[in-house]
Design a protein around this motif. Structure first.
Motif, PDB file in Angstrom:
ATOM      1  N   ALA A 138      -2.371  -7.677  -1.618  1.00  0.00           N
ATOM      2  CA  ALA A 138      -1.234  -6.984  -2.241  1.00  0.00           C
ATOM      3  C   ALA A 138      -1.295  -5.508  -1.888  1.00  0.00           C
ATOM      4  O   ALA A 138      -2.380  -4.922  -1.826  1.00  0.00           O
ATOM      5  N   TRP A 139      -0.128  -4.938  -1.691  1.00  0.00           N
ATOM      6  CA  TRP A 139      -0.001  -3.539  -1.274  1.00  0.00           C
ATOM      7  C   TRP A 139       1.049  -2.827  -2.107  1.00  0.00           C
ATOM      8  O   TRP A 139       2.044  -3.436  -2.511  1.00  0.00           O
ATOM      9  N   LYS A 140       0.844  -1.527  -2.331  1.00  0.00           N
ATOM     10  CA  LYS A 140       1.845  -0.682  -2.977  1.00  0.00           C
ATOM     11  C   LYS A 140       2.392   0.259  -1.914  1.00  0.00           C
ATOM     12  O   LYS A 140       1.644   1.041  -1.314  1.00  0.00           O
ATOM     13  N   ASN A 141       3.691   0.156  -1.681  1.00  0.00           N
ATOM     14  CA  ASN A 141       4.356   0.979  -0.674  1.00  0.00           C
ATOM     15  C   ASN A 141       4.639   2.375  -1.220  1.00  0.00           C
ATOM     16  O   ASN A 141       4.659   2.582  -2.438  1.00  0.00           O
ATOM     17  N   ILE A 198       5.109  -4.305   4.629  1.00  0.00           N
ATOM     18  CA  ILE A 198       4.177  -3.249   4.229  1.00  0.00           C
ATOM     19  C   ILE A 198       4.493  -1.990   5.018  1.00  0.00           C
ATOM     20  O   ILE A 198       4.387  -1.960   6.240  1.00  0.00           O
ATOM     21  N   ALA A 199       4.909  -0.957   4.304  1.00  0.00           N
ATOM     22  CA  ALA A 199       5.353   0.280   4.936  1.00  0.00           C
ATOM     23  C   ALA A 199       4.168   1.152   5.341  1.00  0.00           C
ATOM     24  O   ALA A 199       3.091   1.076   4.738  1.00  0.00           O
ATOM     25  N   PRO A 200       4.353   2.016   6.355  1.00  0.00           N
ATOM     26  CA  PRO A 200       3.310   2.987   6.689  1.00  0.00           C
ATOM     27  C   PRO A 200       2.976   3.823   5.454  1.00  0.00           C
ATOM     28  O   PRO A 200       3.871   4.222   4.704  1.00  0.00           O
ATOM     29  N   GLY A 201       1.714   4.052   5.213  1.00  0.00           N
ATOM     30  CA  GLY A 201       1.270   4.810   4.052  1.00  0.00           C
ATOM     31  C   GLY A 201       1.021   3.957   2.821  1.00  0.00           C
ATOM     32  O   GLY A 201       0.634   4.474   1.774  1.00  0.00           O
ATOM     33  N   ALA A 202       1.227   2.643   2.924  1.00  0.00           N
ATOM     34  CA  ALA A 202       0.984   1.746   1.786  1.00  0.00           C
ATOM     35  C   ALA A 202      -0.507   1.711   1.462  1.00  0.00           C
ATOM     36  O   ALA A 202      -1.354   1.936   2.327  1.00  0.00           O
ATOM     37  N   VAL A 203      -0.817   1.427   0.201  1.00  0.00           N
ATOM     38  CA  VAL A 203      -2.196   1.361  -0.279  1.00  0.00           C
ATOM     39  C   VAL A 203      -2.468  -0.061  -0.752  1.00  0.00           C
ATOM     40  O   VAL A 203      -1.682  -0.617  -1.527  1.00  0.00           O
ATOM     41  N   ARG A 204      -3.580  -0.628  -0.295  1.00  0.00           N
ATOM     42  CA  ARG A 204      -3.925  -1.982  -0.744  1.00  0.00           C
ATOM     43  C   ARG A 204      -4.378  -1.922  -2.189  1.00  0.00           C
ATOM     44  O   ARG A 204      -5.243  -1.125  -2.553  1.00  0.00           O
ATOM     45  N   ILE A 205      -3.801  -2.758  -3.038  1.00  0.00           N
ATOM     46  CA  ILE A 205      -4.130  -2.750  -4.464  1.00  0.00           C
ATOM     47  C   ILE A 205      -4.857  -4.012  -4.892  1.00  0.00           C
ATOM     48  O   ILE A 205      -5.385  -4.068  -5.997  1.00  0.00           O
TER      49      ILE A 205
END
Length: 78
Positions: free
Chosen positions: A33-36, A13-20
């Motif tokens: 789940a995360w969107k990078n 999970i990259a910095p700035g990722a948003v949990r989806i």
């Protein structure tokens, strides 16, 4: 043990990722789940039980199945 979980998350999970998504459907599995920022998605699944668990995952109408080993954490990236 927490150190290993944090290390696992930071690899996927990259910095700035948003949990989806987040799921606690059962106490036997935990998932998030995360969107990078690069538009890749990451699913992290934790199986704290002492039994292997079968997973059926549907993404964009496609279904895949796999196992999560006992007392483990895993990531899927697409």
């Amino acid at each position: 043990m927490s150190y290993y979980y944090i290390k696992h998350f930071s690899r996927s999970i990259a910095p700035g990722a948003v949990r989806i998504a987040h799921s606690l459907y059962t106490h036997e599995l935990e998932a998030t789940a995360w969107k990078n920022p690069d538009n890749s998605c990451v699913l992290v699944i934790h199986n704290p039980t002492d039994e292997k668990k079968q997973i059926h995952l549907r993404i964009n109408g496609q279904i895949t199945s796999f196992s999560v080993e006992s007392e483990s954490i895993m990531s899927l990236r697409w």
